[in-house]
Design an enzyme around this catalytic site. Structure first.
Site, PDB file in Angstrom:
ATOM      1  N   TYR A  38       0.856  -1.244  -0.018  1.00  0.00           N
ATOM      2  CA  TYR A  38      -0.035  -0.130  -0.031  1.00  0.00           C
ATOM      3  C   TYR A  38       0.755   1.005   0.067  1.00  0.00           C
ATOM      4  O   TYR A  38       1.649   1.286   1.084  1.00  0.00           O
ATOM      5  CB  TYR A  38      -0.881   0.147   1.232  1.00  0.00           C
ATOM      6  CG  TYR A  38      -1.674  -1.287   1.408  1.00  0.00           C
ATOM      7  CD1 TYR A  38      -3.239  -1.389   0.455  1.00  0.00           C
ATOM      8  CD2 TYR A  38      -1.493  -2.130   2.125  1.00  0.00           C
ATOM      9  CE1 TYR A  38      -3.853  -2.308   0.854  1.00  0.00           C
ATOM     10  CE2 TYR A  38      -2.234  -3.497   2.385  1.00  0.00           C
ATOM     11  CZ  TYR A  38      -3.495  -3.384   1.840  1.00  0.00           C
ATOM     12  OH  TYR A  38      -4.384  -4.379   1.906  1.00  0.00           O
ATOM     13  N   PRO A  97     -13.731  -2.141  -2.258  1.00  0.00           N
ATOM     14  CA  PRO A  97     -12.674  -3.150  -2.079  1.00  0.00           C
ATOM     15  C   PRO A  97     -11.412  -2.783  -1.344  1.00  0.00           C
ATOM     16  O   PRO A  97     -10.368  -3.704  -1.319  1.00  0.00           O
ATOM     17  CB  PRO A  97     -12.234  -3.316  -3.723  1.00  0.00           C
ATOM     18  CG  PRO A  97     -12.672  -1.981  -4.310  1.00  0.00           C
ATOM     19  CD  PRO A  97     -14.034  -1.449  -3.437  1.00  0.00           C
ATOM     20  N   LYS A 104     -12.676  -7.698   1.106  1.00  0.00           N
ATOM     21  CA  LYS A 104     -13.837  -8.483   2.171  1.00  0.00           C
ATOM     22  C   LYS A 104     -14.994  -8.851   1.324  1.00  0.00           C
ATOM     23  O   LYS A 104     -15.559  -9.818   1.733  1.00  0.00           O
ATOM     24  CB  LYS A 104     -14.368  -7.472   3.311  1.00  0.00           C
ATOM     25  CG  LYS A 104     -13.416  -6.941   4.380  1.00  0.00           C
ATOM     26  CD  LYS A 104     -12.812  -7.840   5.164  1.00  0.00           C
ATOM     27  CE  LYS A 104     -11.729  -7.353   6.392  1.00  0.00           C
ATOM     28  NZ  LYS A 104     -10.910  -8.420   6.983  1.00  0.00           N
ATOM     29  N   TYR A 163      -7.812  -7.305   9.514  1.00  0.00           N
ATOM     30  CA  TYR A 163      -7.280  -7.411   8.142  1.00  0.00           C
ATOM     31  C   TYR A 163      -7.612  -8.924   7.868  1.00  0.00           C
ATOM     32  O   TYR A 163      -8.000  -9.111   6.499  1.00  0.00           O
ATOM     33  CB  TYR A 163      -5.839  -6.857   8.142  1.00  0.00           C
ATOM     34  CG  TYR A 163      -5.319  -6.803   6.827  1.00  0.00           C
ATOM     35  CD1 TYR A 163      -5.854  -6.029   5.829  1.00  0.00           C
ATOM     36  CD2 TYR A 163      -4.075  -7.541   6.326  1.00  0.00           C
ATOM     37  CE1 TYR A 163      -5.260  -6.037   4.579  1.00  0.00           C
ATOM     38  CE2 TYR A 163      -3.557  -7.582   5.188  1.00  0.00           C
ATOM     39  CZ  TYR A 163      -4.024  -6.814   4.296  1.00  0.00           C
ATOM     40  OH  TYR A 163      -3.379  -6.565   2.968  1.00  0.00           O
TER      41      TYR A 163
END
Ligand code: RFL
Length: 389
Positions: A196, A288, A292, A386
């Site tokens: 990320y 998104p 999940k 997470y």
């Protein structure tokens, strides 16, 4: 004219419909699965990739995990990049110590189709449902399929959801105000797992899928036309936002697919009534940002299978009566975390551009990232949510 009678008519052969269908067949409940697209289109649709430990457990316990256990890859870490460098969270050692299995959704769908057919299931490709009235599902060709129950597993724009909302079911919704250019590249992963990257030009994401395919995301303004993104522009922008000058180059390759996804979330307040019950994206869409969606589809399919089993085999409707209460708290936990992730990756809603609010939003983002880098309590919170569902 009725063409078939079943215990459950399932509309939609995505993860929700196929998990549900397999579980029902296993419990001796006859069902008909209707899918409007042809088999090649269903087999080839690349979307999700992250399966939470709970989803893997459900699939394993129900004999649906042979493919993912042999070809799936375990992910235990993710990396964050920002203006203060890079750090890795080893989430297998945090929170509940759970991990992800990365297995492309289209491969899971292919396995589920094969297993459903092996179990003797009735699966009709190229058959579109147009109306649901009671337990009757009308098809595009004018015929009908009837069942004691109908499972709307036909996604966010399906008729299952439209039927319930037309009868007054309310939706709680949120628009995250940003979009992602979702890119699938024939390129080996450039990082060990998921990356990320926070950047003043917007978020960029790296999701390893297989040894030769990687998904990338680029935050883009609402209304972006994916056709305006050439391969060169995609790789250049990814290199900037992922700060390759500092952290090393990306492994590039041909772009296989590019599409713009608007980040929106919603939840139906009552995911079923009477003969019609919904699972997966039909019951609610989740942005998104925390991966999940497919996991909620598996959770809801499992709950619904148990409730249908009780109703059809034992005349006990309490599982269906409890379906909303059983699944919605977990759905909302997933939404809360997804929303939190969205705040981390993009800053608060409406804080884009270059004005005072955008600068404020960016500082909040970096403060959240810094807290994640330095606080064990924050890391445990992250890991638990997470990987969990
Ligand atoms: P699907 O997969 O949309 O399947 C619905 C099926 O219903 C069929 N259908 C009909 N059939 C007959 N008659 C009709 N009238 C019909 N109307 C529709 C459709 O053709 C289709 O085959 O819904 P389902 O089963 O609820 O599954 C949901 C998941 O697909 C979705 O939540 C995830 O893909 C979301 N998602 C991710 N989820 C994760 O858990 N992990 C991830 O890493 C992840 N990455 C993603 C994603 C979604 C993405 N997009 C495209 C929004 C990445 C992306 C880019």
């Amino acid at each position: 004219m009725a063409t078939a009678q079943a215990g459950v008519v399932i509309v939609g052969a995505g993860p929700a419909g196929l998990v549900l269908g397999n579980l029902l067949l296993d419990r001796g409940i006859d069902c008909v699965l209707l899918e409007r697209r042809d088999r090649a289109a269903v087999d080839g649709r690349a979307r999700a990739g992250f399966l939470a430990a709970r989803s893997v457990r459900v699939l394993t316990e129900n004999g649906l995990a042979a493919g993912l256990l042999t070809r799936g890859r375990t992910h235990t870490t993710c990396q964050f990049r920002g203006d203060r460098g890079e750090f890795t969270l080893d989430y297998a050692t945090l929170g509940r110590g759970e991990v992800h299995t990365v297995y492309p959704q289209q491969e899971l769908v292919r396995d589920l189709v094969a297993e459903y057919l092996r179990r003797g299931g009735d699966l009709r490709f190229g058959v579109e449902a147009t109306h649901v009235t009671g337990g009757r599902v009308r098809l595009r060709d004018g015929t009908e399929v009837t069942g004691r129950y109908v499972a709307g597993c036909d996604g966010h724009r399906g008729i299952g959801r439209a039927t319930l909302t037309a009868h007054g079911t309310r939706t709680a919704r949120w628009d995250h105000g940003v979009s992602w250019l979702a890119v699938l590249a024939a390129a080996p992963p450039s990082m060990p797992a998921t990356g990320y990257a926070l950047h003043p030009r917007g978020f960029a994401g790296h999701m390893a899928r297989t040894a030769s395919v990687t998904r990338y995301y680029l935050q883009c303004p609402r209304g972006t036309d994916p056709a305006n993104w050439s391969e060169d522009r995609i790789w250049t922008e990814l290199a900037t936002r992922m700060r390759t000058a500092e952290f090393g180059p990306l492994r590039t390759g041909a772009v296989l697919e590019q599409a713009v996804v608007d980040l929106r979330s919603d939840v139906l307040e009552a995911p079923g009534a009477g003969p019609l019950w919904l699972a997966g994206d039909a019951a609610g869409l989740i942005s998104p940002s925390a991966a999940k969606g497919a996991n909620l589809a598996v959770l809801q399919a499992e709950l619904l299978a148990r409730a249908f089993e009780a109703a059809l085999l034992r005349g006990d409707g309490s599982g269906l009566a409890r379906y909303a209460a059983d699944c919605l708290p977990r759905v909302w936990r997933a939404h809360e975390f997804s929303h939190w992730m969205s705040g981390l990756l993009h800053g608060p809603v409406g804080a884009d551009g270059d004005g005072d609010e955008a600068r404020y939003g960016r500082q909040l983002q970096y403060a959240r990232l810094e807290s994640l880098r330095t606080s064990r309590a924050h890391q445990d919170f992250f890991a638990e949510n997470y990987t969990g569902i």
